[in-house]
Write a protein that holds these residues in place. Structure first.
Motif, mmCIF file in Angstrom:
data_model
loop_
_atom_site.group_PDB
_atom_site.id
_atom_site.type_symbol
_atom_site.label_atom_id
_atom_site.label_comp_id
_atom_site.label_asym_id
_atom_site.label_seq_id
_atom_site.Cartn_x
_atom_site.Cartn_y
_atom_site.Cartn_z
ATOM 1 N N LEU A 91 0.828 -1.210 0.000
ATOM 2 C CA LEU A 91 0.000 0.000 0.000
ATOM 3 C C LEU A 91 0.860 1.257 0.000
ATOM 4 C CD1 LEU A 91 -2.876 -0.974 2.473
ATOM 5 C CD2 LEU A 91 -3.004 -0.736 -0.017
ATOM 6 N N ALA A 92 1.949 1.225 0.770
ATOM 7 C CA ALA A 92 2.853 2.379 0.799
ATOM 8 C C ALA A 92 3.440 2.630 -0.587
ATOM 9 C CB ALA A 92 3.968 2.150 1.817
ATOM 10 N N ALA A 93 3.839 1.548 -1.274
ATOM 11 C CA ALA A 93 4.417 1.689 -2.615
ATOM 12 C C ALA A 93 3.367 2.178 -3.610
ATOM 13 C CB ALA A 93 4.991 0.359 -3.062
ATOM 14 N N VAL A 94 2.164 1.624 -3.518
ATOM 15 C CA VAL A 94 1.101 2.010 -4.455
ATOM 16 C C VAL A 94 0.743 3.486 -4.292
ATOM 17 C CG1 VAL A 94 -1.356 1.710 -4.990
ATOM 18 C CG2 VAL A 94 0.132 -0.292 -4.746
ATOM 19 N N VAL A 98 1.150 6.546 -7.034
ATOM 20 C CA VAL A 98 0.012 7.377 -7.432
ATOM 21 C C VAL A 98 0.334 8.849 -7.246
ATOM 22 C CG1 VAL A 98 -2.363 8.017 -6.866
ATOM 23 C CG2 VAL A 98 -1.728 5.600 -7.036
ATOM 24 N N MET A 99 0.919 9.194 -6.095
ATOM 25 C CA MET A 99 1.264 10.599 -5.838
ATOM 26 C C MET A 99 2.343 11.098 -6.791
ATOM 27 S SD MET A 99 1.154 11.065 -1.699
ATOM 28 C CE MET A 99 2.355 9.765 -1.379
ATOM 29 N N ASP A 100 3.185 10.173 -7.274
ATOM 30 C CA ASP A 100 4.253 10.544 -8.208
ATOM 31 C C ASP A 100 3.760 10.563 -9.651
ATOM 32 O OD1 ASP A 100 6.966 11.280 -8.594
ATOM 33 O OD2 ASP A 100 7.450 9.247 -9.253
ATOM 34 N N GLY A 101 2.470 10.346 -9.844
ATOM 35 C CA GLY A 101 1.903 10.395 -11.183
ATOM 36 C C GLY A 101 2.078 9.126 -11.986
ATOM 37 N N LYS A 102 2.514 8.046 -11.354
ATOM 38 C CA LYS A 102 2.741 6.781 -12.060
ATOM 39 C C LYS A 102 1.599 5.816 -11.735
ATOM 40 C CE LYS A 102 7.780 7.116 -12.300
ATOM 41 N NZ LYS A 102 7.881 8.511 -11.837
ATOM 42 N N ARG A 103 0.438 6.147 -12.234
ATOM 43 C CA ARG A 103 -0.752 5.362 -11.907
ATOM 44 C C ARG A 103 -0.712 3.962 -12.524
ATOM 45 N NH1 ARG A 103 -4.741 8.505 -9.666
ATOM 46 N NH2 ARG A 103 -4.339 10.754 -9.718
ATOM 47 N N ALA A 104 -0.181 3.844 -13.726
ATOM 48 C CA ALA A 104 -0.105 2.527 -14.356
ATOM 49 C C ALA A 104 0.834 1.609 -13.580
ATOM 50 C CB ALA A 104 0.368 2.670 -15.802
#
Length: 243
Positions: A91-94, A98-104
């Protein structure tokens, strides 16, 4: 002076990387199949028993080898492969991705880890192997034995995250360091399960094989999606506009 085209070496490297990961996944799956076959036929009992006994005082199988602090350390290490810890790490990595803009990439991690967890439970119920009764269990367990959920979950989570982190690093030695840490964490968790007496050694070997295969398959998918523009490229692969 005209510079040589840079796309050709990159294309060859990408194809080679995909081939290597596919071969690695196939090898791990083949190893898992061999272990599973031997377990079902009862051919691993002698090996499993000898290795479990090697971690115990021969005069008292309830007493693990080593000083008391070592047993405590192994309990701590085994928790790194627990469902709770792996969920927190994932969850921390996900959320970071997401916050870094790397949703994929975040979706890839979530699918890889959750899919690996589901596969673990399916395999456990499919093989229905009981836990070792040869030595005392030094931690509480309630699920079936084959394959080791801690070993498989650690391989899926730490190898996937290690590969994801390594691809963001341009320097080779940093990539090697990150992947080495991921592998060492996976190995230590698996060994701790045998030391604590809650898994047969072949449970752990099978968990490593299945987890590594799943992580490599997910990584192959990531490479394919990356080449088709459906997942974020590594920094070194991002196209910079001409000056």
């Amino acid at each position: 002076m005209v510079r040589p085209a840079r796309w050709l070496p990159a294309s060859i490297t990408a194809e080679s990387g995909t081939l290597v990961t596919l071969l690695g996944a196939a090898s791990a799956l083949f190893a898992f199949a061999l272990i599973a076959e031997d377990v079902l036929e009862g051919e691993t009992h002698g090996f499993d028993e000898r290795l479990l006994r090697a971690f115990r005082n021969p005069n008292d199988l309830a007493d693990p080898i080593g000083p008391p602090w070592f047993e405590i350390m192994m309990r701590d290490i085994t928790s790194l492969g627990s469902t709770t810890v792996l969920t927190i790490v994932t969850l921390a990595a996900v959320f970071y991705l997401v916050m870094d803009g790397k949703r994929a990439s975040a979706a890839l991690v979530a699918i890889a880890v959750s899919g690996g967890a589901l596969l673990t439970y399916v395999l456990k119920f499919g093989f229905d192997r009981p836990r070792p009764d040869l030595v005392a269990h030094l931690v509480e367990v309630s699920t079936l034995s084959f394959p080791s959920g801690h070993a498989m979950g650690s391989a899926v989570t730490y190898l996937t995250l290690g590969a994801l982190l390594a691809r963001t690093q341009p320097r080779r030695r940093i990539k090697i360091y990150v992947l080495t840490v991921a592998v060492l964490l996976t190995l230590m968790v698996g060994v701790s399960r045998v030391y604590l007496g809650v898994h047969w050694p072949t449970d752990v070997l099978a968990g490593w094989c299945a987890g590594s295969a799943w992580a490599l398959i997910c990584w192959t998918v990531a490479l394919w999606l990356q080449r088709h523009g459906d997942i974020e490229p590594t920094p070194s692969e991002e196209v910079t506009p001409p000056a």
